[in-house]
Scaffold this active site. Sequence first.
Site, short mmCIF file in Angstrom:
data_model
loop_
_atom_site.label_atom_id
_atom_site.label_comp_id
_atom_site.label_asym_id
_atom_site.label_seq_id
_atom_site.Cartn_x
_atom_site.Cartn_y
_atom_site.Cartn_z
N PRO A 73 0.74 -1.22 -0.05
CA PRO A 73 0.11 0.07 -0.13
C PRO A 73 0.77 1.29 0.07
CG PRO A 73 -0.84 -1.51 1.57
CD PRO A 73 0.19 -2.24 1.01
N GLU A 81 3.94 -2.49 -13.47
CA GLU A 81 5.06 -2.70 -13.94
C GLU A 81 6.00 -1.43 -14.21
OE1 GLU A 81 5.95 -6.50 -15.83
OE2 GLU A 81 4.24 -7.38 -14.83
N1 CAA Z 1 18.85 -4.18 -13.02
C1 CAA Z 1 19.57 -4.97 -12.00
N2 CAA Z 1 19.84 -4.24 -10.66
C2 CAA Z 1 19.12 -3.13 -10.53
C3 CAA Z 1 18.44 -2.45 -11.69
C4 CAA Z 1 18.21 -3.32 -12.83
N3 CAA Z 1 17.31 -2.78 -13.82
N4 CAA Z 1 17.86 -1.20 -11.57
C5 CAA Z 1 18.69 -1.00 -10.36
N5 CAA Z 1 19.45 -2.06 -9.80
C6 CAA Z 1 20.08 -2.27 -8.53
C7 CAA Z 1 21.10 -1.13 -8.65
O1 CAA Z 1 22.41 -1.53 -9.41
C8 CAA Z 1 21.31 -0.89 -6.88
O2 CAA Z 1 22.32 -1.82 -6.62
P1 CAA Z 1 23.21 -1.61 -5.29
O3 CAA Z 1 22.47 -1.35 -4.28
O4 CAA Z 1 23.80 -3.19 -5.06
O5 CAA Z 1 24.22 -0.82 -5.90
C9 CAA Z 1 20.10 -1.19 -6.37
O6 CAA Z 1 19.36 -2.05 -7.39
C10 CAA Z 1 19.36 0.04 -6.25
O7 CAA Z 1 19.12 0.76 -7.48
P2 CAA Z 1 18.59 2.27 -7.40
O8 CAA Z 1 19.35 3.20 -6.60
O9 CAA Z 1 18.65 2.79 -8.88
O10 CAA Z 1 17.11 2.12 -7.06
P3 CAA Z 1 15.96 3.09 -6.71
O11 CAA Z 1 15.37 2.74 -5.35
O12 CAA Z 1 16.52 4.53 -6.78
O13 CAA Z 1 15.05 2.59 -7.73
C11 CAA Z 1 13.48 2.37 -9.78
C12 CAA Z 1 15.07 2.50 -9.07
C13 CAA Z 1 14.13 2.04 -11.17
C14 CAA Z 1 12.81 3.69 -9.96
C15 CAA Z 1 12.78 1.39 -8.91
O14 CAA Z 1 12.33 1.97 -7.84
C16 CAA Z 1 11.44 1.02 -10.02
O15 CAA Z 1 11.87 0.19 -10.91
N6 CAA Z 1 10.27 1.35 -9.64
C17 CAA Z 1 9.16 0.77 -9.93
C18 CAA Z 1 8.62 -0.36 -9.35
C19 CAA Z 1 7.77 -1.18 -10.28
O16 CAA Z 1 7.85 -1.13 -11.56
N7 CAA Z 1 6.68 -1.84 -9.77
C20 CAA Z 1 5.85 -2.74 -10.26
C21 CAA Z 1 5.18 -3.45 -9.52
S1 CAA Z 1 4.90 -5.34 -9.98
C22 CAA Z 1 3.51 -5.41 -10.95
O17 CAA Z 1 2.93 -4.26 -11.29
C23 CAA Z 1 3.40 -6.43 -11.32
C24 CAA Z 1 1.90 -6.89 -11.61
O18 CAA Z 1 1.35 -7.72 -10.91
C25 CAA Z 1 1.53 -6.60 -13.11
#
Ligand code: CAA
Length: 382
Positions: free
Chosen positions: A128, A363
Amino acid sequence: MNFELTEEQKLVQRTAREAADRVLAPRAAARDVSCEFPAAELAELARLDLLAIAVDAAHGGGGLGAVAYSLAMQELARGDASVAVAVSVTNMVAELIANHGTAAQIERWVPGLASGAHVCGAFVLSEPEAGSDPAALRTSATKTPAGWRLSGTKQWITNGGRAGVLVVWAVTDPSAGNRGITAFLVPGDAKGMSVARLEEKLGLHGSATAQLVLDGVEVGEDAVLGAPGRGFALAMTALDGGRIGIASQAIGIARGALQAAVTYAGERRTFGEPIIKHQAVGAMLADAATWLDAATLMTLRAAHAKEAGQPFSQLAAMAKLFATEHAWKICDIALQVHGGYGYVRDFPVERALRDVRVTRIYEGTSEIQRIVIARNLLRAVS
Ligand code: CAA
């Protein structure tokens, strides 16, 4: 550059196209009204090897790649977008376990996901108060002598209450930020896990979207997927691939709506001729077809990069952003071309407009895709 599909990719595309027309489309409108979960349809798609397309054949999967997966998703979403999202998440979960699980975890869960024995999979990340920012999730996993105890509330869970296996993200080390998050494999019938609410949504009525409560769910040490503390990176990797699936879903919905609009515009006459001959209508349809082609090419390019083992995070984000934003516009044009008939349930474009809307949200919202793209742009110059 080769735009030709392989024979195997063409076969998957044809199989999914026929399944969309034969298995999904006939009851899609009825499911939209009844909100019935498509259990029989998923079983049939499992028989056609569409639930674990990119998983190794040795584990019961299709042994194909992301391009075949995208093609299948496009076709299935044209038939019924509700079923397509259940298929998309199941493929995502099967691939995640196949790529990061132990031999025992793969054997326990992947063949059953592929065959439909587990019905479907669920990706249990959002909460949430933690949707766009999953690093803020609060579900906890505390150590027990036998393994872990999970407690918390999860939100927006596709296939919630239906999945035979769920990948659940929880905090195992609150002091470690995103490196304190771990992914767990939880059986669908785990004691202490329940559906608190099934959401009533604008669209995708055949898809179960649940709020799940985990109240002291006990799992063994062998339920940890990957390693403790590596869950966040696993989620990000899976979402990169999942975004290709949602881009494909949006393309499929838009393609169905555009086909309906072109057919209608060729038959419906005003001022003595088919409305497609009026420049205002023809131009809208031409724009829609152009956007659809661009979205398809971008999505297949992202899928191709994934399959080739190249970096594809930015490509997937760009494909999802462009495909979903334009699919929404295409469905709106399709409805407009139908005039008043587009606004009622007699034609499928009304459902398409409702179904496609969420692709700009789940997503990763369009705003999140722009964050991913911008960060990659910066990384490329620094
Ligand atoms: N691949 C692998 N590792 C990754 C990555 C990727 N694409 N992106 C980030 N990471 C890793 C980073 O390397 C980092 O690793 P370390 O801590 O080891 O250095 C770690 O993850 C943190 O990275 P960030 O500091 O960039 O992370 P952040 O907190 O700033 O977030 C974000 C980045 C891309 C905005 C992420 O929060 C995000 O994708 N948010 C959206 C979430 C989302 O899509 N939710 C959907 C829910 S699921 C759903 O909808 C399913 C359904 O049922 C249909």
